[in-house]
Design a protein around this motif. Structure first.
Motif, PDB file in Angstrom:
ATOM      1  N   ALA A   1     -97.860 -31.227 -87.411  1.00  8.35           N
ATOM      2  CA  ALA A   1     -96.382 -31.594 -88.306  1.00  8.35           C
ATOM      3  C   ALA A   1     -95.450 -31.530 -86.846  1.00  8.35           C
ATOM      4  CB  ALA A   1     -96.346 -31.114 -89.411  1.00  8.35           C
ATOM      5  N   THR A   2     -95.518 -31.092 -86.615  1.00  8.08           N
ATOM      6  CA  THR A   2     -94.005 -30.722 -85.584  1.00  8.08           C
ATOM      7  C   THR A   2     -94.063 -31.221 -84.183  1.00  8.08           C
ATOM      8  OG1 THR A   2     -93.803 -28.431 -86.565  1.00  8.08           O
ATOM      9  CG2 THR A   2     -93.024 -28.737 -84.199  1.00  8.08           C
ATOM     10  N   LYS A   3     -95.634 -31.715 -83.288  1.00  5.64           N
ATOM     11  CA  LYS A   3     -95.752 -31.751 -82.122  1.00  5.64           C
ATOM     12  C   LYS A   3     -95.565 -33.888 -82.741  1.00  5.64           C
ATOM     13  CE  LYS A   3     -99.215 -33.587 -79.181  1.00  5.64           C
ATOM     14  NZ  LYS A   3     -97.929 -33.362 -77.429  1.00  5.64           N
ATOM     15  N   ILE A   4     -95.656 -34.144 -84.331  1.00  7.22           N
ATOM     16  CA  ILE A   4     -95.149 -35.441 -84.644  1.00  7.22           C
ATOM     17  C   ILE A   4     -94.103 -35.570 -84.036  1.00  7.22           C
ATOM     18  CG2 ILE A   4     -95.958 -37.579 -86.575  1.00  7.22           C
ATOM     19  CD1 ILE A   4     -97.903 -35.898 -86.878  1.00  7.22           C
ATOM     20  N   GLY A   5     -93.508 -34.784 -85.035  1.00  3.10           N
ATOM     21  CA  GLY A   5     -91.603 -34.664 -84.647  1.00  3.10           C
ATOM     22  C   GLY A   5     -91.126 -34.769 -83.204  1.00  3.10           C
ATOM     23  N   ILE A   6     -91.415 -34.755 -82.852  1.00  2.00           N
ATOM     24  CA  ILE A   6     -91.514 -34.484 -81.161  1.00  2.00           C
ATOM     25  C   ILE A   6     -91.766 -35.391 -80.538  1.00  2.00           C
ATOM     26  CG2 ILE A   6     -91.922 -33.183 -78.426  1.00  2.00           C
ATOM     27  CD1 ILE A   6     -92.048 -30.617 -80.611  1.00  2.00           C
TER      28      ILE A   6
END
Length: 336
Positions: free
Chosen positions: A295-300
């Protein structure tokens, strides 16, 4: 109604854009009659000036809008964290809007952002209705848009997603290998592209292992905890699956609650797996087997794409699709 830009307004008045711009800035070097004519024409043609910038073309708000279906979901919280990290590095702030899966709210938020309240939008869609033309207006406003996770296939804009088909296939196959033959698939919105993709992975895994598809095992759920509790208790007592695959995080929790109330033992009587980015999944009793999205990488990645559109738009392919891998995390809820 189509919102015209300042060039179109100026052309309709046979005036220069600078004259029209001065009218909205209330400059003293424009006479009263001309100003009144410009304002009247603007009202007639639904022109909406950007009140948030002293220069209509060059100033930026230094703000990014993030539109998500909900905030309670850990996936979206983590994705927003990734977006905010990149925005902060670029000297930007973020505005967060939650649609609660409501189409009217989504349209309202988008139109609210037309007047320069944000320089770009990162969005995971509500999924309701088939008319997405309101998003076409963003191109006219030169307001870049990036989708993440949940997307509209008919809108051509960059997107960051995960390998949802492979993940669903893997989750279903895992349940089958753990001995499940009657696998219920719990879904909230089958009309979303992500819902269709995950559903297809489930169906193809059943077919590969020669398990007949039973439409009664595809359970339509809602965003209401109370309604889901009723739906799932009915499923568990009448349809009696031996495995449950939840397409969204909240349905895994709902399944645990229903099983607790009905004294159904996980994983002895029912094995459970679900899409979830919940960090405490290993601490649940029993620990929850998950398909965990980055999820965090998707946001990044979504934020990086948006800033690329802002800084060098000519280098961005609007059909760009970034696909990241999710992981199967095997835990006690699917143990043999």
């Amino acid at each position: 109604m189509h919102n015209i830009n300042i060039k179109e307004l100026a052309k309709s008045l046979n005036l220069s854009t600078s004259t029209v711009s001065r009218a909205f800035r209330d400059n003293s070097d424009i006479n009263k009659a001309t100003k009144e004519r410009i304002l009247a024409k603007a009202k007639e043609l639904n022109y909406q000036p950007n009140h948030y910038a002293s220069n209509l073309r060059e100033q930026r708000s230094k703000t990014i809008a993030v539109i998500v279906p909900e905030l309670a979901n850990n996936f979206f919280s983590q994705a927003i964290h990734g977006i905010e990290r990149i925005a902060r590095e670029k000297g930007y702030h973020i505005l967060i809007f939650a649609t609660e899966d409501n189409y009217e709210k989504e349209v309202s938020f988008i139109r609210h952002l037309h007047n320069g309240r944000a320089d770009g939008i990162i969005m995971s869609v509500s999924g309701e209705a088939n008319d997405h033309t309101y998003l076409d207006e963003l191109a006219e406003k030169r307001l870049p848009l990036v989708f993440f996770d949940r997307v509209y296939e008919d809108i051509i804009t960059p997107r960051v997603i995960t390998n949802d088909y492979n993940s669903s296939f893997t989750a279903t196959r895992h349940l089958i290998k753990q001995g499940c033959e009657r696998i219920a698939y719990l879904v909230i919105n089958k009309n979303l592209s992500i819902g269709k993709t995950r559903m297809q992975g489930y169906l193809d895994a059943l077919e590969e292992f020669n398990i007949p598809y039973d439409e009664k095992l595809v359970i339509d759920c809602t965003n209401s905890y109370r309604k889901n509790n009723t739906i799932l208790k009915n499923m568990l007592t009448k349809i009696k699956p031996d495995g449950v695959f939840t397409s969204v995080e909240r349905l895994a929790f709902a399944t645990y609650y229903a099983c607790y109330d009905l004294n159904i033992s996980i994983p002895k009587d029912l094995k459970v797996i679900g899409f979830s980015s919940l960090e405490i999944a290993p601490l649940l009793n029993p620990s929850l087997t998950t398909i965990t999205q980055p999820a965090t990488k998707i946001g990044i990645e979504a934020a990086a794409l948006l800033f690329k559109m802002l800084e060098a738009p000519e280098t961005v392919d609007l059909k760009c699709k970034v696909v990241l891998d999710s992981k199967l995390m095997k835990r006690a809820s699917t143990a043999s």
